[in-house]
Design an enzyme around this catalytic site. Structure first.
Site, mmCIF file in Angstrom:
data_model
loop_
_atom_site.group_PDB
_atom_site.id
_atom_site.type_symbol
_atom_site.label_atom_id
_atom_site.label_comp_id
_atom_site.label_asym_id
_atom_site.label_seq_id
_atom_site.Cartn_x
_atom_site.Cartn_y
_atom_site.Cartn_z
ATOM 1 N N ARG A 99 18.762 -41.159 -36.107
ATOM 2 C CA ARG A 99 18.472 -40.012 -35.246
ATOM 3 C C ARG A 99 16.971 -39.786 -35.339
ATOM 4 O O ARG A 99 16.423 -39.566 -36.413
ATOM 5 C CB ARG A 99 19.260 -38.791 -35.716
ATOM 6 C CG ARG A 99 19.066 -37.532 -34.859
ATOM 7 C CD ARG A 99 18.013 -36.615 -35.452
ATOM 8 N NE ARG A 99 17.951 -35.319 -34.805
ATOM 9 C CZ ARG A 99 17.020 -34.403 -35.076
ATOM 10 N NH1 ARG A 99 16.083 -34.644 -35.972
ATOM 11 N NH2 ARG A 99 17.023 -33.253 -34.455
ATOM 12 N N ASP B 289 13.722 -37.782 -34.800
ATOM 13 C CA ASP B 289 13.358 -36.373 -34.681
ATOM 14 C C ASP B 289 12.296 -36.144 -33.608
ATOM 15 O O ASP B 289 11.286 -36.857 -33.547
ATOM 16 C CB ASP B 289 12.829 -35.881 -36.033
ATOM 17 C CG ASP B 289 12.405 -34.424 -36.010
ATOM 18 O OD1 ASP B 289 13.279 -33.567 -35.793
ATOM 19 O OD2 ASP B 289 11.203 -34.145 -36.191
ATOM 20 N N ALA B 290 12.533 -35.154 -32.752
ATOM 21 C CA ALA B 290 11.535 -34.621 -31.805
ATOM 22 C C ALA B 290 10.681 -35.691 -31.147
ATOM 23 O O ALA B 290 9.450 -35.703 -31.274
ATOM 24 C CB ALA B 290 10.652 -33.589 -32.508
ATOM 25 N N VAL B 291 11.312 -36.597 -30.411
ATOM 26 C CA VAL B 291 10.552 -37.688 -29.789
ATOM 27 C C VAL B 291 9.622 -37.183 -28.692
ATOM 28 O O VAL B 291 8.685 -37.890 -28.300
ATOM 29 C CB VAL B 291 11.497 -38.776 -29.233
ATOM 30 C CG1 VAL B 291 12.324 -39.392 -30.357
ATOM 31 C CG2 VAL B 291 12.394 -38.233 -28.133
ATOM 32 N N GLU C 151 16.204 -37.024 -30.480
ATOM 33 C CA GLU C 151 16.154 -35.585 -30.241
ATOM 34 C C GLU C 151 15.063 -35.346 -29.211
ATOM 35 O O GLU C 151 13.886 -35.602 -29.472
ATOM 36 C CB GLU C 151 15.838 -34.803 -31.513
ATOM 37 C CG GLU C 151 15.815 -33.299 -31.258
ATOM 38 C CD GLU C 151 15.088 -32.491 -32.326
ATOM 39 O OE1 GLU C 151 15.269 -31.258 -32.340
ATOM 40 O OE2 GLU C 151 14.325 -33.070 -33.110
ATOM 41 N N ASP D 188 20.863 -28.223 -23.852
ATOM 42 C CA ASP D 188 21.475 -27.409 -22.792
ATOM 43 C C ASP D 188 22.958 -27.177 -23.053
ATOM 44 O O ASP D 188 23.488 -26.084 -22.796
ATOM 45 C CB ASP D 188 21.294 -28.093 -21.435
ATOM 46 C CG ASP D 188 19.901 -27.879 -20.851
ATOM 47 O OD1 ASP D 188 18.978 -27.575 -21.634
ATOM 48 O OD2 ASP D 188 19.739 -28.009 -19.623
ATOM 49 N N ILE D 189 23.645 -28.197 -23.553
ATOM 50 C CA ILE D 189 25.074 -28.041 -23.832
ATOM 51 C C ILE D 189 25.271 -27.023 -24.942
ATOM 52 O O ILE D 189 26.122 -26.129 -24.845
ATOM 53 C CB ILE D 189 25.710 -29.393 -24.210
ATOM 54 C CG1 ILE D 189 25.522 -30.409 -23.090
ATOM 55 C CG2 ILE D 189 27.200 -29.215 -24.520
ATOM 56 C CD1 ILE D 189 25.891 -31.828 -23.479
ATOM 57 N N ASP E 171 19.099 -27.018 -36.805
ATOM 58 C CA ASP E 171 18.067 -26.254 -36.111
ATOM 59 C C ASP E 171 18.610 -24.934 -35.581
ATOM 60 O O ASP E 171 18.012 -23.876 -35.781
ATOM 61 C CB ASP E 171 17.510 -27.068 -34.940
ATOM 62 C CG ASP E 171 16.345 -27.942 -35.344
ATOM 63 O OD1 ASP E 171 15.651 -27.596 -36.327
ATOM 64 O OD2 ASP E 171 16.122 -28.973 -34.697
ATOM 65 N N GLN E 172 19.732 -25.005 -34.873
ATOM 66 C CA GLN E 172 20.226 -23.822 -34.178
ATOM 67 C C GLN E 172 20.735 -22.748 -35.138
ATOM 68 O O GLN E 172 20.770 -21.571 -34.782
ATOM 69 C CB GLN E 172 21.316 -24.215 -33.181
ATOM 70 C CG GLN E 172 20.852 -25.207 -32.119
ATOM 71 C CD GLN E 172 19.704 -24.687 -31.258
ATOM 72 O OE1 GLN E 172 19.444 -23.490 -31.183
ATOM 73 N NE2 GLN E 172 18.997 -25.600 -30.607
ATOM 74 N N GLY F 158 19.480 -22.808 -38.662
ATOM 75 C CA GLY F 158 18.347 -22.577 -39.553
ATOM 76 C C GLY F 158 17.137 -21.963 -38.886
ATOM 77 O O GLY F 158 16.268 -21.417 -39.577
#
Length: 570
Positions: A242, A244-246, A281, A307-308, A375-376, A378
């Site tokens: 995964r 991170d923050a590409v 991400e 968005d989901i 993230d959502q 923390g």
């Protein structure tokens, strides 16, 4: 043994190892090398660059004394694997479970996490996604402040600990996805600057300097990150990464780093004979991220889709502040369930501009969706999770959606422990400023910021899961609900069908209920605090959170805050 390090601008590089200082010879491309007799697995070493240092190896495989100590030689071949029968796992049809090693168990180690694998097997998840494991300052951290990217945090168990965890997961039939951070390095213990032009010289994001992906010397920098990805997949038997923050990767070259990485990973998968996944991400809402290389895309297997999450969160929580504003009404959820994104070129009030492109033709399994993630949860000041009624409804929609569902550790039983932001910086100035920095990061998000000090050890300890909660009646009931939903998703092809164009959604104009049609199956949800009648013809109730009642032949009566999965009669 030969030691090598890239330092193209240095005039002198020396190796500290085996009780002596060894002058290194400059070779082609700025690579320096020296052979040291007697050095082997476990030998401690460090570099001096133009008299500065000692510094750990930029490609250090082990940091036994932490980020400020010397590196140690680590030979991958010395570990004995037992996963010879493992053939890998495809992301299609899978359910992912995200966890943070340090708070997943009281001990916070890979070894302790192995003891919890039977729980995940009974839950029937297909992958565990492990938050970053690179060495970090101090003893506790989310992992996104990592440095020494080729090494593994000793607090968790070091390289052998990670391999033992992956080996055990594979024996249990579970794949492993590792969260890696290539858009920045932590502010503490980052010793790459003296060696080479690893950074571009400007602030790349809120989190730190931009990595040099397209400037002078960037060929070798790109190989540094691609080599890191290959190491995890090849030498640690990891099944996917995964990234991170590409969207914080600054790359203007004709071939983007992600496309180059995708091609390398495809070649490695062919060599290994097992599927390998890359999950980005990204908040760009750009379908090119998950389109194949031959179709002009960046070749990612999937991407996280905020968005989901936002639409599901608003529907079950009622929140509408900050970036949730555009997602507050049920029509937004209906669009997301049938299109994958809300913002496909539409106006985003949070960004104050148009955002995104349509994901037409993209199968839903390429979008990783969740009700909660690190993230959502923390990024909320109190690290608070959704309450049980919200989880019940949200999980029902998530696990019957056309997307790749992901759960966050403890969600399946409604864990009451928060997941707070925590860190343990060694430098006093970083330690003392962390709380204020965190508050500045979330200005404009609509929160009254009253978060505990990230540097306080109690903030970390409070974030650990309390596994005794599983035995409590309401938590056990929710766990059974999650298990049943996953089992039904895997038993009925309609519920994992990724074709978003085949999803139909009806919503109540008053915002009380929603019906999502998955083939011939109806997923009916009542969000209201009182019972509601939804337009679902009579038939068989396959699974329900509470006892529904057929009101007549053309409708279903659902209790307050409940849902049912039905198969109407032909």
């Amino acid at each position: 043994m030969i030691f090598e390090v890239w330092a193209p601008r240095a005039t002198a590089v020396e190796l500290l190892a085996a009780g002596g200082l060894h002058a290194m010879s400059r070779g082609e491309g700025g690579w320096w090398s020296v052979e040291v007799a007697g050095a082997s697995h476990g030998t401690r070493y460090a570099y001096q660059v133009d008299g500065g240092g000692p510094y750990p190896d930029p490609r250090s495989r082990r940091q036994p004394e932490g980020i400020f100590g010397p590196s140690a030689v680590y030979e991958h071949a010395r570990f004995t694997w037992s996963d010879h029968e493992w053939k890998g796992r495809d992301l299609r049809g899978a359910v992912i479970y995200e966890l943070h090693v340090g708070t997943f168990t009281p001990e916070g180690t890979f070894s302790a996490a192995i003891e919890k694998l039977p729980h995940l097997v009974e839950l029937s998840v297909d992958f565990v996604e492990v938050m970053p494991v690179a060495p970090v300052p101090g003893g506790r951290n989310w992992g996104y402040d990592g440095v020494d990217l080729y090494a593994v945090n000793e607090t968790y168990g070091g390289p052998d600990g990670l391999k033992s965890f992956v080996d055990a997961c594979h024996r249990a039939g579970i794949g492993v996805i590792l969260d890696v951070v290539y858009n920045h390095l932590g502010p503490s213990g980052n010793f790459l600057h003296p060696f080479a032009p690893y950074f571009s010289g400007f602030k790349g994001s809120y989190w730190g300097d931009a990595v040099n992906l397209d400037g002078p010397g960037s060929d070798e920098v790109r190989r540094y990150f691609i080599g890191n990805a290959v190491q995890w997949l090849r030498d640690y038997h990891i099944d996917g990464l995964r990234l991170d923050a590409v969207h914080a990767l600054h790359d203007r070259r004709a071939e983007h780093l992600l496309a180059e990485l995708s091609a390398e990973v495809d070649a490695l998968a062919c060599s290994l004979g097992r599927p390998l996944s890359l999950i980005a991400e990204s908040d760009l809402n750009d379908p090119r991220m998950v389109r194949s290389l031959d179709a002009g895309g960046l070749g990612m297997t999937a991407q996280w889709c905020d968005d989901i999450h936002h639409a599901l969160h608003c529907a079950v929580s009622g929140e509408s502040h900050g970036y949730y504003a555009d997602f507050a009404a049920l029509p937004a959820l209906a669009k997301v369930l049938t299109s994958g994104v809300l913002h496909d070129g539409t106006y985003s009030s949070f960004r104050d501009r148009a955002h995104g492109r349509p994901f037409t033709g993209v199968p839903g399994h390429r979008l990783v969706a969740c009700l909660q993630n690190h993230d959502q949860i923390g990024n909320r000041p109190g690290g608070d999770r959704l309450p049980l009624p919200a989880l019940k409804l949200g999980a029902g929609l998530l696990l019957t959606s056309p997307f790749t569902p992901m759960l966050f550790m403890g969600e399946e039983w409604g864990a009451r422990s928060p997941f707070l932001f925590f860190s343990d910086h060694v430098e006093p100035e970083l330690r003392e400023s962390e709380a204020a920095r965190r508050e500045r990061e979330f200005e404009g998000f609509g929160y009254a910021w009253d978060a505990p000090d990230p540097s306080d050890e109690d903030t970390f300890l409070r974030s650990k899961l309390d596994w005794s909660e599983v035995k409590e009646e309401e938590n056990w009931s929710l766990l059974c609900w999650y298990r049943d939903l996953i089992a039904l998703r895997k038993a009925l092809p309609e519920l994992s069908d990724p074709r978003m164009e085949r999803v139909r959604v009806e919503v109540d104009p008053l915002g009380k209920w929603l019906v999502m049609w998955r083939g011939s199956l109806a997923v009916a949800v009542n969000f209201a605090q009182e019972s509601a009648t939804v337009p679902v013809p009579s038939g068989t109730v396959l699974l329900a959170s509470d006892d529904p009642v057929m009101a007549d032949g053309e409708s279903l009566r659902l209790p307050a805050q409940s849902m049912a999965i039905c198969k109407p009669h032909p």
